[in-house]
Write a protein that holds these residues in place. Sequence first.
Motif, PDB file in Angstrom:
ATOM      1  N   ARG A 433       0.771  -1.335  -0.120  1.00 47.19           N
ATOM      2  CA  ARG A 433      -0.092   0.085   0.078  1.00 47.19           C
ATOM      3  C   ARG A 433       0.914   1.195   0.037  1.00 47.19           C
ATOM      4  O   ARG A 433       0.390   2.152  -0.695  1.00 47.19           O
ATOM      5  N   LEU A 434       1.876   1.251   0.714  1.00 49.82           N
ATOM      6  CA  LEU A 434       2.583   2.433   0.842  1.00 49.82           C
ATOM      7  C   LEU A 434       3.600   2.716  -0.252  1.00 49.82           C
ATOM      8  O   LEU A 434       3.670   3.485  -0.866  1.00 49.82           O
ATOM      9  N   LEU A 435       4.211   1.428  -0.807  1.00 51.83           N
ATOM     10  CA  LEU A 435       5.080   1.592  -1.792  1.00 51.83           C
ATOM     11  C   LEU A 435       4.564   2.017  -3.403  1.00 51.83           C
ATOM     12  O   LEU A 435       4.901   2.574  -4.299  1.00 51.83           O
ATOM     13  N   LEU A 436       3.326   1.311  -3.432  1.00 54.46           N
ATOM     14  CA  LEU A 436       2.354   1.315  -4.648  1.00 54.46           C
ATOM     15  C   LEU A 436       1.673   2.922  -4.527  1.00 54.46           C
ATOM     16  O   LEU A 436       0.754   2.886  -5.438  1.00 54.46           O
ATOM     17  N   GLY A 437       1.435   3.438  -3.439  1.00 48.34           N
ATOM     18  CA  GLY A 437       0.733   4.600  -3.333  1.00 48.34           C
ATOM     19  C   GLY A 437      -0.949   4.292  -3.432  1.00 48.34           C
ATOM     20  O   GLY A 437      -1.828   5.129  -3.726  1.00 48.34           O
ATOM     21  N   LYS A 438      -1.340   3.184  -2.747  1.00 49.79           N
ATOM     22  CA  LYS A 438      -2.682   2.775  -2.578  1.00 49.79           C
ATOM     23  C   LYS A 438      -3.431   3.041  -1.560  1.00 49.79           C
ATOM     24  O   LYS A 438      -4.576   2.592  -1.298  1.00 49.79           O
ATOM     25  N   MET A 471       9.358   6.160   4.748  1.00 45.99           N
ATOM     26  CA  MET A 471       8.748   6.856   3.813  1.00 45.99           C
ATOM     27  C   MET A 471       8.859   8.357   3.558  1.00 45.99           C
ATOM     28  O   MET A 471       9.219   9.067   2.914  1.00 45.99           O
ATOM     29  N   THR A 472       9.147   8.828   4.947  1.00 42.75           N
ATOM     30  CA  THR A 472       9.251  10.259   5.149  1.00 42.75           C
ATOM     31  C   THR A 472      10.844  10.446   4.788  1.00 42.75           C
ATOM     32  O   THR A 472      11.158  11.610   4.288  1.00 42.75           O
ATOM     33  N   SER A 474      12.371   8.717   2.632  1.00 50.21           N
ATOM     34  CA  SER A 474      12.920   8.580   1.135  1.00 50.21           C
ATOM     35  C   SER A 474      12.484  10.008   0.701  1.00 50.21           C
ATOM     36  O   SER A 474      13.282  10.401  -0.456  1.00 50.21           O
ATOM     37  N   GLU A 475      11.616  10.720   0.985  1.00 54.57           N
ATOM     38  CA  GLU A 475      11.237  11.916   0.322  1.00 54.57           C
ATOM     39  C   GLU A 475      12.532  12.768   0.422  1.00 54.57           C
ATOM     40  O   GLU A 475      12.858  13.596  -0.531  1.00 54.57           O
ATOM     41  N   SER A 476      13.173  12.688   1.519  1.00 53.76           N
ATOM     42  CA  SER A 476      14.289  13.719   1.804  1.00 53.76           C
ATOM     43  C   SER A 476      15.661  13.366   0.950  1.00 53.76           C
ATOM     44  O   SER A 476      16.234  14.018   0.248  1.00 53.76           O
ATOM     45  N   ILE A 477      15.697  11.865   0.970  1.00 55.01           N
ATOM     46  CA  ILE A 477      16.752  11.284  -0.266  1.00 55.01           C
ATOM     47  C   ILE A 477      16.569  12.005  -1.537  1.00 55.01           C
ATOM     48  O   ILE A 477      17.323  11.973  -2.444  1.00 55.01           O
ATOM     49  N   MET A 478      15.253  11.503  -1.957  1.00 53.20           N
ATOM     50  CA  MET A 478      14.759  12.165  -3.473  1.00 53.20           C
ATOM     51  C   MET A 478      15.245  13.712  -3.639  1.00 53.20           C
ATOM     52  O   MET A 478      15.751  13.968  -4.693  1.00 53.20           O
ATOM     53  N   ASP A 479      14.935  14.344  -2.665  1.00 46.99           N
ATOM     54  CA  ASP A 479      15.185  15.949  -2.750  1.00 46.99           C
ATOM     55  C   ASP A 479      16.884  16.061  -3.116  1.00 46.99           C
ATOM     56  O   ASP A 479      17.195  16.783  -3.928  1.00 46.99           O
ATOM     57  N   LYS A 480      17.550  15.155  -2.317  1.00 43.61           N
ATOM     58  CA  LYS A 480      18.955  15.418  -2.404  1.00 43.61           C
ATOM     59  C   LYS A 480      19.430  14.694  -3.558  1.00 43.61           C
ATOM     60  O   LYS A 480      20.398  15.522  -4.345  1.00 43.61           O
ATOM     61  N   PHE A 481      18.790  13.834  -4.309  1.00 49.17           N
ATOM     62  CA  PHE A 481      19.213  13.315  -5.526  1.00 49.17           C
ATOM     63  C   PHE A 481      19.112  14.166  -6.666  1.00 49.17           C
ATOM     64  O   PHE A 481      19.827  14.314  -7.381  1.00 49.17           O
ATOM     65  N   LYS A 482      17.778  14.750  -6.612  1.00 51.18           N
ATOM     66  CA  LYS A 482      17.439  15.637  -7.630  1.00 51.18           C
ATOM     67  C   LYS A 482      18.636  16.961  -7.553  1.00 51.18           C
ATOM     68  O   LYS A 482      18.909  17.305  -8.557  1.00 51.18           O
ATOM     69  N   LYS A 483      18.824  17.358  -6.388  1.00 50.15           N
ATOM     70  CA  LYS A 483      19.841  18.608  -6.395  1.00 50.15           C
ATOM     71  C   LYS A 483      21.276  18.090  -7.004  1.00 50.15           C
ATOM     72  O   LYS A 483      21.731  18.945  -7.490  1.00 50.15           O
ATOM     73  N   HIS A 484      21.561  16.741  -6.765  1.00 50.67           N
ATOM     74  CA  HIS A 484      22.790  16.238  -7.198  1.00 50.67           C
ATOM     75  C   HIS A 484      22.624  16.067  -8.666  1.00 50.67           C
ATOM     76  O   HIS A 484      23.786  16.695  -9.340  1.00 50.67           O
ATOM     77  N   ASN A 497      11.381   8.109  -9.094  1.00 52.37           N
ATOM     78  CA  ASN A 497      11.019   8.486  -7.725  1.00 52.37           C
ATOM     79  C   ASN A 497      11.312   7.209  -7.016  1.00 52.37           C
ATOM     80  O   ASN A 497      11.271   5.794  -7.172  1.00 52.37           O
ATOM     81  N   ILE A 498      12.080   7.475  -6.028  1.00 50.99           N
ATOM     82  CA  ILE A 498      12.800   6.211  -5.338  1.00 50.99           C
ATOM     83  C   ILE A 498      12.417   6.287  -3.825  1.00 50.99           C
ATOM     84  O   ILE A 498      12.355   7.322  -3.223  1.00 50.99           O
ATOM     85  N   ARG A 499      12.140   4.810  -3.305  1.00 53.02           N
ATOM     86  CA  ARG A 499      12.052   4.793  -1.871  1.00 53.02           C
ATOM     87  C   ARG A 499      12.975   4.344  -1.135  1.00 53.02           C
ATOM     88  O   ARG A 499      13.409   2.992  -1.607  1.00 53.02           O
ATOM     89  N   VAL A 500      13.808   4.635  -0.122  1.00 50.93           N
ATOM     90  CA  VAL A 500      14.763   3.740   0.472  1.00 50.93           C
ATOM     91  C   VAL A 500      14.420   3.461   1.955  1.00 50.93           C
ATOM     92  O   VAL A 500      13.978   4.148   2.677  1.00 50.93           O
ATOM     93  N   LEU A 501      14.627   2.327   2.107  1.00 53.69           N
ATOM     94  CA  LEU A 501      13.862   1.581   3.177  1.00 53.69           C
ATOM     95  C   LEU A 501      14.742   0.758   4.136  1.00 53.69           C
ATOM     96  O   LEU A 501      15.899   0.302   3.755  1.00 53.69           O
ATOM     97  N   THR A 502      14.261   0.699   5.324  1.00 57.55           N
ATOM     98  CA  THR A 502      15.307   0.028   6.158  1.00 57.55           C
ATOM     99  C   THR A 502      14.881  -1.521   6.530  1.00 57.55           C
ATOM    100  O   THR A 502      13.503  -1.947   6.637  1.00 57.55           O
TER     101      THR A 502
END
Length: 784
Positions: A433-438, A471-472, A474-484, A497-502
């Motif tokens: 549900r979380l990863l597929l946005g459902k 999930m929260t 991951s949003e921060s990581i994506m912001d850093k990746f786009k700046k990179h 769009n990427i999700r980095v999980l534990t």
Amino acid sequence: MATSKGKKETKMRIRAFPMSMEEKYVDDIWKLLRSAIIEILNKNNSGLSFEELYRNAYTMVLHKHGERLYTGCKNVIAEHLKKVSQELKNSVDNNFLATLNRAWTDHQTAMTMIRDILMYMDRVYVHGKNLDAIYNMGLILFRDSVARSGYIRAYLCRTLLQLVQKERQGEVVDRGAVKNACHMLMNLSLGGRSVYEEDFEQPFLEQSAEFYQFEGQKYLQENDSSTYMKKVEGRLNEEAERATHYLDSSTEKRIVRVVEEQLIEKHMKTVIEMENSGLVSMLRNAKIDDLARMYSTMNRVRGGVELMCENMGTYLKSQGRALVNDDDGKTGISFIQSVIDLKDTYEQFLEKSFGNNRQFKQSINNEFESFLNMNARAPEYLSLYIDDKLKKGSKGLSDQEIELLLEKTMVLFRYLQDKDVFERYYKQHLAKRLLLGKSSSSEMENNMIFKLKSECGCQFTSKLEGMFKDMTISESIMDKFKKHLDNSETSLNVDLNIRVLTAGFWPSQSSSSQCSIPTEISSCYDTFQRFYLGHHNGRKLVLQAQLGSADLLATFFSSRKSDDDKCDSRNHILQVSTYQMVILLLFNSKEKLSYEELKVATNIPERDLTRALQSFACGKTSQRILTKNPKSKDIAPSDEFTINDHFTSKLVRVKIQTVSSKGESEPERKDTKQKIDEDRKHEYLFHMNLTFIFTQRISYICLFYFTSIFESSLTITTIEAAIIRIMKARKQLHHSALVAETTAQLTSRFMPHPMVIKKRIESLIEREYLSRTIDDRKMYSYVA
């Protein structure tokens, strides 16, 4: 006040009343009193002077003639009552009760007057001699000479019983006459109830028992269970009302008990188990009022509620087994919905029919727990049901309705013995549900986790809460990746769009079979990998394609009738899973592909490949991107697939729904069971396992799973950990007590088998964590 000293003081002297009286004078006084008493008894007292009579009685008592006055008065009254008794015998066939009531009323009135005249004798002589007061003496004489004289006593009892019997049969009787007679018997008991009980109540109860014994048999032969209960209820109300209105109020409990014994207690098994109308029939047809009437009736007698509980439990158990046995024909969602509907039905019975009785509540809970755990897939199905309600697009349900359903699922969750099995499935469904946005609402998700946390504690939900935290992050990581990308002036040909999980929080995924991602897309993954691993050393990335999604721009061309015709084209954006994306991209280079060719080219697991192809070729007509040859609902290895040139849709963006399954396949269930057993066996004391997932978007999204290369090897079994905790606190414990306490500690997660606990104890003894005592081998000691 001052007085003259010379004046002689005087004292008042009271002269003694002369104590002797001439016998002739005493005789005259007695004759006068005797005559007056007779006149009073004969109701001719209008010409008497009560003041004079009182003085004469006072004089006799004062001059020690109290005994003569008391005895004489008693004899006069007794003589009069003989005449009254004879009059009553003569009126046996003519208004007997009216004559008796009149005689009783007259006697009471006369005795009141006589008591007033002889009040001084009552106060001085009677009290000193410990005799019956004059009024009570009169009642005793009436009781012995009239009410209890042989013939009158028997006839009075028979008459009263006949009148009660007639009223029970529907006739109208003189209630006032019966009431007066009963009150007379109570008054004749002189503050007790012995006369009333012996002369009327006991024969009345015996006759009532015989009457209702016969009537009970008659009711059973002529009526169904519901009608029988109504008639019993009517009889109980009649008898209670009768006792209140014209019998003594103390009789109410006794007569009601007789009715309960004869109409309820003796026939309760027959009534409850009556075919086509008993308890089971009422439950089957949801007869709320009839069930309430049966409960209130059976609650009156010992064993009635228990018998109802037993029969209800047996029927509920059969209903539950029917649901479990019919599981093959149902999806997991419909199975849980059926259980919830059944629970709602019995909750309604409990509230509206059984008065929230504790025994019924316990019986309902026990049976639901029993049959729900008979279904080995109940934890999986419950998680599927919750997943369905928390997904976007729950049909026709408001947030309040979904919240109510989630509350009901928590009731079922409490019944589950293998809560750790539920946890594993819930984690899998939550991840999707979380990863597929459902997920329909983060608030709903958090509410559900809060419910689980309240039920099982923080340890149960710590990983679930960690998933939301990832999930929260991951949003921060994506912001850093786009700046990179902006800083390095690197351009991707996709929207990533990427999700980095534990890893420790998210469900582990099998990596034995990796999907073959097209080269033009895998380069985007490599860019992110270089960025991420540059900031996090020692981590390995593992692609989890089954959790990804993608948006594809697809162009469909209509077939031409001749070479000169133009070919019309239609553009749609297809929302598909990563597996579906990989399949569709293969048709850019080849018009027709077989199932085996797709299997080799994509490297997708067979079950997922079949589901993806079913969505394209066998799903809704508006979503059939591919055509299958031959046409059928099932996918076979020999099937061939081509693009459906006739595909059309009113929507520009078309979402291809993946065919949903009833649950896991048999191999997947075995794999899940192995993992659960392993989890039960091992509990990591030090867990340094980190997992990361990222999704990429081209017009599509793919997911990656990252696992750190460091993982602690120090493990100890969950069961052993519980045993050690208990023994460390107790120091010494018997085998049976240790097994019981260990089971109690682990029940919140799963139900351990006693033999498994025994093996773990043996293992701890071998490793010298525990030792046996010398005197008793079943007594264990903790080794510090």
